[in-house]
Design a protein around this motif. Structure first.
Motif, short mmCIF file in Angstrom:
data_model
loop_
_atom_site.label_atom_id
_atom_site.label_comp_id
_atom_site.label_asym_id
_atom_site.label_seq_id
_atom_site.Cartn_x
_atom_site.Cartn_y
_atom_site.Cartn_z
N ALA A 1 71.87 91.82 90.88
CA ALA A 1 70.45 92.16 90.84
C ALA A 1 69.74 91.33 89.77
CB ALA A 1 70.25 93.65 90.64
N ASN A 2 68.85 91.94 89.04
CA ASN A 2 68.08 91.27 88.00
C ASN A 2 68.74 91.58 86.66
OD1 ASN A 2 66.06 90.07 86.50
ND2 ASN A 2 64.58 91.71 86.82
N ASN A 3 69.84 90.91 86.37
CA ASN A 3 70.68 91.19 85.20
C ASN A 3 71.10 92.66 85.18
OD1 ASN A 3 70.82 88.60 84.06
ND2 ASN A 3 68.77 88.84 83.22
N GLY A 4 71.48 93.19 86.35
CA GLY A 4 71.93 94.56 86.48
C GLY A 4 70.82 95.55 86.74
N ASN A 5 69.59 95.10 86.75
CA ASN A 5 68.44 95.97 86.93
C ASN A 5 67.91 95.81 88.36
OD1 ASN A 5 65.95 97.25 86.81
ND2 ASN A 5 65.39 96.37 84.84
N TYR A 6 67.63 96.91 89.03
CA TYR A 6 67.13 96.89 90.40
C TYR A 6 65.61 97.01 90.46
CZ TYR A 6 71.72 96.62 92.49
OH TYR A 6 72.95 96.18 92.89
N THR A 7 64.94 96.53 89.42
CA THR A 7 63.50 96.34 89.40
C THR A 7 63.24 94.85 89.28
OG1 THR A 7 62.97 98.50 88.49
CG2 THR A 7 61.39 96.74 88.05
N PHE A 8 62.28 94.36 90.06
CA PHE A 8 62.04 92.92 90.14
C PHE A 8 60.56 92.61 89.92
CE2 PHE A 8 65.36 94.34 93.00
CZ PHE A 8 66.45 93.62 92.54
N ILE A 9 60.30 91.59 89.13
CA ILE A 9 58.95 91.09 88.90
C ILE A 9 58.88 89.71 89.54
CG2 ILE A 9 57.23 90.42 87.18
CD1 ILE A 9 58.56 92.49 85.30
N ILE A 10 58.04 89.60 90.57
CA ILE A 10 57.96 88.37 91.35
C ILE A 10 56.68 87.63 90.96
CG2 ILE A 10 58.13 87.38 93.67
CD1 ILE A 10 60.40 89.45 92.87
N PRO A 11 56.83 86.48 90.31
CA PRO A 11 55.64 85.73 89.88
C PRO A 11 54.79 85.27 91.08
CG PRO A 11 57.63 84.89 88.83
CD PRO A 11 58.07 85.83 89.91
N PRO A 12 53.53 84.97 90.83
CA PRO A 12 52.66 84.48 91.90
C PRO A 12 53.21 83.21 92.55
CG PRO A 12 51.38 84.95 89.92
CD PRO A 12 52.83 85.05 89.55
N ARG A 13 53.04 83.12 93.88
CA ARG A 13 53.40 81.93 94.65
C ARG A 13 54.82 81.45 94.35
NH1 ARG A 13 49.81 81.37 97.53
NH2 ARG A 13 49.40 79.32 98.32
N SER A 14 55.77 82.37 94.50
CA SER A 14 57.17 82.02 94.20
C SER A 14 58.12 82.73 95.16
CB SER A 14 57.51 82.43 92.76
OG SER A 14 57.48 83.83 92.63
N ALA A 15 59.35 82.28 95.13
CA ALA A 15 60.42 82.91 95.90
C ALA A 15 61.62 83.07 94.97
CB ALA A 15 60.79 82.07 97.11
N VAL A 16 62.22 84.26 94.99
CA VAL A 16 63.40 84.52 94.15
C VAL A 16 64.46 85.21 95.00
CG1 VAL A 16 62.18 84.62 91.94
CG2 VAL A 16 62.36 86.67 93.32
N LYS A 17 65.72 84.95 94.68
CA LYS A 17 66.85 85.51 95.42
C LYS A 17 67.73 86.31 94.47
CE LYS A 17 71.07 84.10 97.77
NZ LYS A 17 72.11 84.34 96.80
N TYR A 18 68.21 87.47 94.96
CA TYR A 18 69.09 88.32 94.16
C TYR A 18 70.25 88.81 95.03
CZ TYR A 18 65.18 88.58 90.89
OH TYR A 18 64.17 88.28 90.02
N ASP A 19 71.42 88.87 94.45
CA ASP A 19 72.58 89.49 95.07
C ASP A 19 72.62 90.95 94.65
OD1 ASP A 19 73.67 87.17 96.36
OD2 ASP A 19 74.29 86.46 94.38
N LEU A 20 72.74 91.84 95.63
CA LEU A 20 72.73 93.27 95.39
C LEU A 20 73.97 93.90 96.01
CD1 LEU A 20 69.04 93.94 96.50
CD2 LEU A 20 69.85 93.25 94.24
N TYR A 21 74.34 95.08 95.48
CA TYR A 21 75.50 95.79 96.03
C TYR A 21 75.23 97.28 95.91
CZ TYR A 21 80.43 96.42 97.25
OH TYR A 21 81.59 96.74 97.89
N PHE A 22 75.39 97.98 97.03
CA PHE A 22 75.17 99.42 97.09
C PHE A 22 76.42 100.11 97.61
CE2 PHE A 22 71.20 97.20 97.80
CZ PHE A 22 70.35 97.80 96.90
#
Length: 132
Positions: A59-80
């Motif tokens: 996730a986001n360094n272990g955090n499942y909250t994400f802040i997505i900057p304007p005009r960008s794309a980000v990828k995260y690996d998650l596990y549930f």
């Protein structure tokens, strides 16, 4: 997705694409299990996994909250994951749930299927699934 040893495991990656000129906040991103439209339970968000004696942070360094900057794309690996118990009875639907920056809860259909806990199902979906 796999049901094995009375546990449901869902490793996924998500890509958040923000085409707006403002920051987007996605808080407490999770997967919930439903039976038809009846909420059953939330899954457990896994912060890290151990692979070959290496700790891999998810996730986001272990955090499942994400802040997505304007005009960008980000990828995260998650596990549930979710262990079977009486309160997690049969299910046939998985939904993505999260809160936005105004604390509004969003629910999005993710997967429908018939097996639930009744089978050792394995679903490997390599296609894109646009959620919103």
């Amino acid at each position: 997705m796999q049901v094995k040893n009375n546990s449901l495991h869902i490793p996924i990656w998500v890509e958040f694409i923000n085409t707006k000129n403002e920051t987007i906040i996605i808080r407490d991103f999770n997967i919930a299990i439903y039976n038809n439209n009846e909420f059953i339970n939330k899954m457990t968000q896994i912060n890290f996994i151990n692979k070959d004696s290496e700790k891999i942070v998810l996730a986001n360094n272990g955090n499942y909250t994400f802040i997505i900057p304007p005009r960008s794309a980000v990828k995260y690996d998650l596990y549930f994951t979710l262990k079977y118990n009486a309160s997690s009875r049969d299910f046939n639907n998985l939904k993505i749930i999260y809160h936005n920056n105004k604390d509004k809860i969003h629910t999005i259909n993710f997967k429908n299927f018939a097996a639930g806990w009744n089978s050792n199902i394995i679903i490997k979906d390599k296609d894109w699934n646009r959620l919103m």
